[in-house]
Design a protein around this motif. Structure first.
Motif, PDB file in Angstrom:
ATOM      1  N   THR A  77      -8.150  -6.487   6.591  1.00  0.00           N
ATOM      2  CA  THR A  77      -7.711  -6.858   5.240  1.00  0.00           C
ATOM      3  C   THR A  77      -7.256  -8.319   5.175  1.00  0.00           C
ATOM      4  OG1 THR A  77      -5.332  -6.326   5.481  1.00  0.00           O
ATOM      5  CG2 THR A  77      -6.836  -4.499   4.940  1.00  0.00           C
ATOM      6  N   ARG A 109      -8.122 -11.248   2.664  1.00  0.00           N
ATOM      7  CA  ARG A 109      -8.608 -10.605   1.446  1.00  0.00           C
ATOM      8  C   ARG A 109      -7.428  -9.961   0.726  1.00  0.00           C
ATOM      9  NH1 ARG A 109     -12.118  -9.712   5.644  1.00  0.00           N
ATOM     10  NH2 ARG A 109     -14.268 -10.411   5.368  1.00  0.00           N
ATOM     11  N   GLU A 110      -7.079  -8.757   1.180  1.00  0.00           N
ATOM     12  CA  GLU A 110      -5.949  -8.073   0.536  1.00  0.00           C
ATOM     13  C   GLU A 110      -4.602  -8.405   1.172  1.00  0.00           C
ATOM     14  OE1 GLU A 110      -9.137  -4.689   0.424  1.00  0.00           O
ATOM     15  OE2 GLU A 110      -8.779  -6.489   1.645  1.00  0.00           O
ATOM     16  N   GLU A 143      -4.446  -0.403   5.938  1.00  0.00           N
ATOM     17  CA  GLU A 143      -4.056  -0.325   4.536  1.00  0.00           C
ATOM     18  C   GLU A 143      -2.648   0.293   4.461  1.00  0.00           C
ATOM     19  OE1 GLU A 143      -7.109   1.587   2.287  1.00  0.00           O
ATOM     20  OE2 GLU A 143      -8.635   0.131   2.869  1.00  0.00           O
ATOM     21  N   ARG A 191       1.014  -6.092   0.917  1.00  0.00           N
ATOM     22  CA  ARG A 191      -0.302  -6.606   0.636  1.00  0.00           C
ATOM     23  C   ARG A 191      -0.197  -7.830  -0.262  1.00  0.00           C
ATOM     24  NH1 ARG A 191      -3.269  -1.874  -2.616  1.00  0.00           N
ATOM     25  NH2 ARG A 191      -4.940  -3.398  -2.520  1.00  0.00           N
ATOM     26  N   TRP A 201       0.844  -1.183   0.000  1.00  0.00           N
ATOM     27  CA  TRP A 201       0.000   0.000   0.000  1.00  0.00           C
ATOM     28  C   TRP A 201       0.887   1.243   0.000  1.00  0.00           C
ATOM     29  CZ3 TRP A 201      -2.344  -4.142   2.791  1.00  0.00           C
ATOM     30  CH2 TRP A 201      -3.674  -4.412   2.444  1.00  0.00           C
TER      31      TRP A 201
END
Length: 216
Positions: free
Chosen positions: A146, A149-150, A209, A213, A80
């Motif tokens: 996150t 997922r990310e 974030e 990632r 990120w």
């Protein structure tokens, strides 16, 4: 036959012929990378240096957690954008009762930890652990919204001083926690690695974030 990596200095070539020396070389390079981060007066510039250093290690070192196939196609790790709002210097609350327990790693192995403190952040608390094996070290893993997922579902690491991942802090018990330096454990890249996963106490409900990632 000796496999060579990006760095062709004689010491590194010698390390290539012995996996233990190769691991020592990896550890030294990671420690040097974090030393540069701690000594930098510009956190964002230090973060750029850290990313470049990790890319060099992942793409060109024999101890890279990437499989040979992934290493051949490697173009860099995804992150990120740097967020200066996710940088903290926090005291470790050691009034919490120390607790020793064993957690499972990603490969099902036992890993002894001692919870010796806790840090409080604007978006939650995280327990701070000591890896209770020879030499020991501070360990601060986390999962957030996150995860799965990310980012890796098993969590990311912020500090793992056994491996040299140390962002520094004051001698009086303050830690520097910069979430832009959160990174995936080796087992995220290849299941042959065995990594301790973030315990339930270190699950944040917010999205972090920042840092490494799973997808660009």
């Amino acid at each position: 036959m000796t496999q060579k990596t990006v760095d062709q200095d004689s010491g590194h070539q010698h390390a290539d012929r012995n996996p233990w020396l190769s691991l020592l070389d990896w550890r030294r390079r990671v420690s040097k990378l974090y030393e540069d981060v701690r000594n930098s007066a510009d956190p964002q510039a230090a973060h750029t240096t850290w990313k470049a250093g990790r890319d060099a290690l992942f793409g060109g070192h024999l101890q890279s957690p990437l499989t040979p196939e992934a290493r051949a196609a490697f173009t860099g790790l995804p992150y990120w954008p740097y967020d200066p709002g996710l940088v903290f210097r926090v005291p470790v609350d050691t009034d919490v009762a120390p607790e020793r327990f064993v957690i499972q790693t990603s490969a099902g192995h036992d890993m002894p930890l001692t919870r010796f403190g806790r840090v409080t952040l604007p978006f939650g608390t995280l327990d701070v652990y000591w890896i209770d094996v020879y030499g020991g070290g501070v360990f601060l893993p986390l999962r957030d919204a996150t995860s799965g997922r990310e980012s890796y579902g098993g969590g990311r690491y912020l500090l793992d001083t056994v491996k040299g991942a140390d962002l520094g802090g004051a001698a009086g018990g303050e830690l520097r926690l910069d979430f832009n330096f959160a990174y995936h454990p080796s087992c995220f890249y290849d299941h042959r690695w065995s990594c301790p996963l973030a315990p339930p106490a270190n699950v944040l409900k917010v999205r972090i974030e920042a840092g490494e990632r799973a997808i660009p």
